[in-house]
Design a protein around this motif. Structure first.
Motif, PDB file in Angstrom:
ATOM      1  N   ASN A  64      82.974  67.022  65.863  1.00 55.80           N
ATOM      2  CA  ASN A  64      81.955  66.484  64.970  1.00 55.80           C
ATOM      3  C   ASN A  64      82.625  66.232  63.636  1.00 55.80           C
ATOM      4  N   SER A  65      82.218  65.166  62.954  1.00 54.73           N
ATOM      5  CA  SER A  65      82.784  64.867  61.648  1.00 54.73           C
ATOM      6  C   SER A  65      82.098  65.727  60.586  1.00 54.73           C
ATOM      7  N   VAL A  66      82.908  66.473  59.823  1.00 52.60           N
ATOM      8  CA  VAL A  66      82.417  67.292  58.710  1.00 52.60           C
ATOM      9  C   VAL A  66      83.364  67.076  57.543  1.00 52.60           C
ATOM     10  N   ASP A  67      82.849  66.624  56.438  1.00 51.69           N
ATOM     11  CA  ASP A  67      83.647  66.447  55.227  1.00 51.69           C
ATOM     12  C   ASP A  67      84.894  65.593  55.503  1.00 51.69           C
ATOM     13  N   GLY A  68      84.733  64.586  56.366  1.00 52.69           N
ATOM     14  CA  GLY A  68      85.835  63.670  56.652  1.00 52.69           C
ATOM     15  C   GLY A  68      86.864  64.187  57.636  1.00 52.69           C
ATOM     16  N   HIS A  69      86.600  65.316  58.302  1.00 55.06           N
ATOM     17  CA  HIS A  69      87.527  65.884  59.284  1.00 55.06           C
ATOM     18  C   HIS A  69      86.830  65.999  60.636  1.00 55.06           C
ATOM     19  N   ASP A  70      87.612  65.896  61.709  1.00 56.21           N
ATOM     20  CA  ASP A  70      87.089  66.084  63.058  1.00 56.21           C
ATOM     21  C   ASP A  70      87.139  67.566  63.402  1.00 56.21           C
ATOM     22  N   VAL A  71      85.987  68.223  63.360  1.00 58.58           N
ATOM     23  CA  VAL A  71      85.875  69.651  63.609  1.00 58.58           C
ATOM     24  C   VAL A  71      85.685  69.880  65.105  1.00 58.58           C
ATOM     25  N   PRO A  72      86.533  70.718  65.725  1.00 56.35           N
ATOM     26  CA  PRO A  72      86.408  70.968  67.168  1.00 56.35           C
ATOM     27  C   PRO A  72      85.158  71.777  67.493  1.00 56.35           C
ATOM     28  N   VAL A  73      84.513  71.407  68.610  1.00 59.19           N
ATOM     29  CA  VAL A  73      83.338  72.107  69.110  1.00 59.19           C
ATOM     30  C   VAL A  73      83.588  72.418  70.574  1.00 59.19           C
ATOM     31  N   PRO A  74      83.460  73.677  70.997  1.00 57.63           N
ATOM     32  CA  PRO A  74      83.051  74.847  70.226  1.00 57.63           C
ATOM     33  C   PRO A  74      84.217  75.430  69.426  1.00 57.63           C
ATOM     34  N   HIS A  75      83.872  76.315  68.496  1.00 56.71           N
ATOM     35  CA  HIS A  75      84.866  77.087  67.760  1.00 56.71           C
ATOM     36  C   HIS A  75      84.213  78.370  67.268  1.00 56.71           C
ATOM     37  N   PHE A  76      85.040  79.322  66.855  1.00 60.50           N
ATOM     38  CA  PHE A  76      84.531  80.572  66.297  1.00 60.50           C
ATOM     39  C   PHE A  76      85.524  81.071  65.264  1.00 60.50           C
ATOM     40  N   GLY A  77      85.114  82.065  64.502  1.00 60.40           N
ATOM     41  CA  GLY A  77      85.990  82.649  63.503  1.00 60.40           C
ATOM     42  C   GLY A  77      85.214  83.615  62.638  1.00 60.40           C
ATOM     43  N   VAL A  78      85.775  83.938  61.488  1.00 67.39           N
ATOM     44  CA  VAL A  78      85.189  84.921  60.593  1.00 67.39           C
ATOM     45  C   VAL A  78      85.203  84.363  59.177  1.00 67.39           C
ATOM     46  N   VAL A  79      84.166  84.711  58.413  1.00 68.46           N
ATOM     47  CA  VAL A  79      84.165  84.425  56.985  1.00 68.46           C
ATOM     48  C   VAL A  79      84.878  85.597  56.315  1.00 68.46           C
ATOM     49  N   LEU A  80      86.005  85.310  55.704  1.00 72.39           N
ATOM     50  CA  LEU A  80      86.841  86.328  55.070  1.00 72.39           C
ATOM     51  C   LEU A  80      86.630  86.333  53.567  1.00 72.39           C
ATOM     52  N   THR A  81      87.163  87.342  52.891  1.00 77.61           N
ATOM     53  CA  THR A  81      87.215  87.272  51.443  1.00 77.61           C
ATOM     54  C   THR A  81      88.243  86.204  51.084  1.00 77.61           C
ATOM     55  N   TRP A  82      88.205  85.732  49.855  1.00 75.61           N
ATOM     56  CA  TRP A  82      89.147  84.690  49.426  1.00 75.61           C
ATOM     57  C   TRP A  82      90.589  85.177  49.593  1.00 75.61           C
ATOM     58  N   GLU A  83      90.832  86.424  49.217  1.00 81.94           N
ATOM     59  CA  GLU A  83      92.184  86.988  49.303  1.00 81.94           C
ATOM     60  C   GLU A  83      92.631  87.124  50.755  1.00 81.94           C
ATOM     61  N   GLN A  84      91.734  87.566  51.642  1.00 78.61           N
ATOM     62  CA  GLN A  84      92.070  87.668  53.071  1.00 78.61           C
ATOM     63  C   GLN A  84      92.386  86.293  53.647  1.00 78.61           C
ATOM     64  N   TRP A  85      91.591  85.294  53.256  1.00 75.68           N
ATOM     65  CA  TRP A  85      91.793  83.940  53.759  1.00 75.68           C
ATOM     66  C   TRP A  85      93.161  83.411  53.326  1.00 75.68           C
ATOM     67  N   GLU A  86      93.487  83.589  52.050  1.00 77.58           N
ATOM     68  CA  GLU A  86      94.791  83.135  51.555  1.00 77.58           C
ATOM     69  C   GLU A  86      95.930  83.842  52.276  1.00 77.58           C
ATOM     70  N   ALA A  87      95.792  85.161  52.507  1.00 79.82           N
ATOM     71  CA  ALA A  87      96.839  85.914  53.210  1.00 79.82           C
ATOM     72  C   ALA A  87      96.972  85.439  54.654  1.00 79.82           C
ATOM     73  N   LEU A  88      95.838  85.170  55.314  1.00 82.19           N
ATOM     74  CA  LEU A  88      95.891  84.685  56.692  1.00 82.19           C
ATOM     75  C   LEU A  88      96.522  83.298  56.748  1.00 82.19           C
ATOM     76  N   ALA A  89      96.152  82.413  55.837  1.00 82.38           N
ATOM     77  CA  ALA A  89      96.754  81.073  55.810  1.00 82.38           C
ATOM     78  C   ALA A  89      98.266  81.175  55.644  1.00 82.38           C
ATOM     79  N   THR A  90      98.716  82.038  54.762  1.00 80.34           N
ATOM     80  CA  THR A  90     100.154  82.243  54.551  1.00 80.34           C
ATOM     81  C   THR A  90     100.811  82.773  55.816  1.00 80.34           C
ATOM     82  N   ARG A  91     100.174  83.749  56.464  1.00 86.91           N
ATOM     83  CA  ARG A  91     100.707  84.345  57.695  1.00 86.91           C
ATOM     84  C   ARG A  91     100.809  83.304  58.812  1.00 86.91           C
ATOM     85  N   LEU A  92      99.768  82.487  58.958  1.00 86.09           N
ATOM     86  CA  LEU A  92      99.758  81.465  60.009  1.00 86.09           C
ATOM     87  C   LEU A  92     100.812  80.394  59.748  1.00 86.09           C
ATOM     88  N   LYS A  93     100.967  79.984  58.498  1.00 84.30           N
ATOM     89  CA  LYS A  93     102.002  79.003  58.159  1.00 84.30           C
ATOM     90  C   LYS A  93     103.386  79.563  58.452  1.00 84.30           C
TER      91      LYS A  93
END
Length: 141
Positions: A64-93
């Motif tokens: 589905n298009s959301v904010d100009g991006h093709d978002v996969p359906v289905p999907h799941f995840g967690v809403v993290l704190t800002w700091e957790q999200w930044e740390a996870l993004a760094t870890r994944l990269k």
């Protein structure tokens, strides 16, 4: 906000590969397990990977298009704190994760502004992780 942990069981067609991903890439603590399934502490929630043949959505997710991006359906995840999200993004990269949608700020300057990223686990399950600097925006219209 007092939230009860959720329990989510997902299909994986390769338990050892998925186990290594959730344990080593995410750094999740492993709980009970058997040959065909593994429990993980998924940011305080219970995620269980269960052996199952490949599902159609694991081969080619719809979007589905959301904010100009093709978002996969289905999907799941967690809403993290800002700091957790930044740390996870760094870890994944650092783990050379191939993102479906690279980490970015969605709805910038609007109601519901959030950090988000999308990627697949090794068995084709789509994940989204997001964060809000202002958690009161989680359900804002």
């Amino acid at each position: 906000m007092n939230v009860q942990p959720f329990h989510l069981a997902i299909p994986v067609f390769d338990v050892p590969l998925a186990r290594a991903f959730y344990r080593d890439v995410f750094g999740l603590e492993e709980g009970r397990s058997a040959e065909a399934w593994v429990d993980f502490n998924f940011f305080g929630h219970q995620l269980v990977i269960h052996h199952h043949p490949k599902m159609p959505y694991q081969q080619a997710a719809g979007t589905n298009s959301v904010d100009g991006h093709d978002v996969p359906v289905p999907h799941f995840g967690v809403v993290l704190t800002w700091e957790q999200w930044e740390a996870l993004a760094t870890r994944l990269k650092a783990a050379n994760t191939e993102f479906i949608i690279e980490p970015y700020i969605r709805f910038k300057g609007q109601v519901g502004e959030q950090a988000t990223m999308f990627f697949l686990d090794p068995c084709g399950n789509a994940l989204e992780f997001k964060a809000f600097k202002d958690m009161s925006q989680l359900f804002a219209k």
